[in-house]
Motif scaffolding. Structure first.
Motif, PDB file in Angstrom:
ATOM      1  N   ALA A  99      36.386  37.347  33.790  1.00 28.21           N
ATOM      2  CA  ALA A  99      35.702  36.905  35.029  1.00 28.21           C
ATOM      3  C   ALA A  99      34.917  38.012  35.542  1.00 28.21           C
ATOM      4  CB  ALA A  99      36.697  36.473  36.134  1.00 28.21           C
ATOM      5  N   GLN A 104      38.717  37.454  40.914  1.00 27.35           N
ATOM      6  CA  GLN A 104      38.397  36.255  40.341  1.00 27.35           C
ATOM      7  C   GLN A 104      39.397  36.136  38.956  1.00 27.35           C
ATOM      8  OE1 GLN A 104      34.064  36.450  39.911  1.00 27.35           O
ATOM      9  NE2 GLN A 104      33.820  36.010  42.014  1.00 27.35           N
ATOM     10  N   ASP A 105      39.415  37.095  38.166  1.00 29.86           N
ATOM     11  CA  ASP A 105      40.287  37.069  37.095  1.00 29.86           C
ATOM     12  C   ASP A 105      41.505  36.898  37.426  1.00 29.86           C
ATOM     13  OD1 ASP A 105      39.286  38.039  34.090  1.00 29.86           O
ATOM     14  OD2 ASP A 105      41.485  38.012  34.307  1.00 29.86           O
ATOM     15  N   SER A 107      42.782  35.462  39.765  1.00 27.77           N
ATOM     16  CA  SER A 107      42.828  33.999  40.497  1.00 27.77           C
ATOM     17  C   SER A 107      42.927  32.874  39.542  1.00 27.77           C
ATOM     18  CB  SER A 107      42.096  33.640  41.489  1.00 27.77           C
ATOM     19  OG  SER A 107      40.834  33.562  41.053  1.00 27.77           O
TER      20      SER A 107
END
Length: 290
Positions: A99, A104-105, A107
């Motif tokens: 990500a 973001q990664d 999540s």
């Protein structure tokens, strides 16, 4: 009282890659709740294959994988249940991070579970805090150092709230400071109830960190308390692993009558310094530091 079954367990497991010889054969390996287990073996011994069998990334060619005593079904429902219980962190974080940012990664997994947005945010925040990378939440993953990428990859697994965290050579490529920060983070995860399995060929790390060891040798898999297993020099020689520093120091001290039978061996230079200070209070550490 009946003992609880291991969280995850291989029973009579075997595996061979296509057109290749057997990598593992008739392996029995149980991961009980609340333990720190070091999986040891030389390169090519099958450590990574065993980890992937435990996490469902590979399917046993023979034998079975059990979760809480029940055989795992390799359908969507069965694998989802397994992967919310057992998470694997691969050796190279660049194989796991994809990500744009760290948050973001981390999540990604919880979002794929269909969790409410507030629950996802909470899991991400707690995972980042557990790995001491909260300040990196908005950092692009390609701008992280190698050690930061390692911890970000582990945070992604931790955000899934697994009962068992499996890691393939997590300290490889880290400098001593990076190793210490990672081990501190793993200690915090264990305090929160996570069972940790670590594949490594670093016998000193295993002796220092683990409760139990599982050692892959040409004669098969051997398991037991880490100090007993790594004190078996014939077994280490057969597995082509060197002898741990702490075990050798302990034997030397006992041979000279300096360490009583039954007393724990110093597993690190720091523990040796502390032990020496009890003999001569105020004396400099034996490793050369005052």
């Amino acid at each position: 009282m009946t003992a609880s079954p291991p969280v995850v367990q291989l029973v009579g497991a075997g595996f061979a890659y296509e057109d290749g010889p057997a990598v593992l054969a008739d392996v029995d390996f149980a991961v009980p709740e609340g333990r720190a287990i070091a999986l040891l073996g030389r390169n090519g011994s099958g450590k990574t294959t065993l980890l992937r069998l435990l996490s469902g990334g590979l399917r046993c060619g023979s034998g079975a994988l059990l979760l809480d005593g029940t055989e795992v079904a390799y359908d969507r429902k069965g694998l989802t249940r397994l992967r919310t219980t057992v998470q694997l962190v691969v050796q190279d974080p660049d194989d796991q991070l994809f990500a744009a940012s760290v948050a973001q990664d981390v999540s990604f997994g919880p979002m794929n579970l269909g969790l409410p947005e507030e629950e996802v945010r909470l899991r991400v925040a707690r995972a980042l805090a557990a790995l001491d990378i909260t300040a990196l939440a908005d950092r692009p993953t390609h701008l992280l150092s190698y050690g930061q990428r390692k911890r970000a990859a582990i945070a992604g697994a931790v955000a899934m709230r697994p009962r068992v965290l499996i890691m393939d050579e997590p300290t490889a490529g880290l400098d001593p400071h990076g190793q210490e920060r990672l081990l501190d983070a793993l200690a915090g995860l264990r305090e929160d109830g996570t069972t940790v399995v670590m594949a490594t060929h670093d016998v000193d790390l295993a002796l220092r960190w683990a409760d139990e060891a599982a050692l892959l040798s040409p004669e098969g898999l051997r398991t037991g308390p880490v100090d007993r297993l790594l004190g078996d020099h014939d077994l280490l020689d057969a597995a082509r692993l060197r002898r741990p520093w702490g075990t050798s120091v302990g034997r030397l001290l006992r041979a000279h009558g300096l360490l009583p039978d039954g007393a724990p061996e110093p597993r690190t230079p720091e523990e040796l310094d502390a032990w020496a200070a009890t003999l001569v209070p105020g004396a400099p550490g034996v490793s050369g530091r005052s």
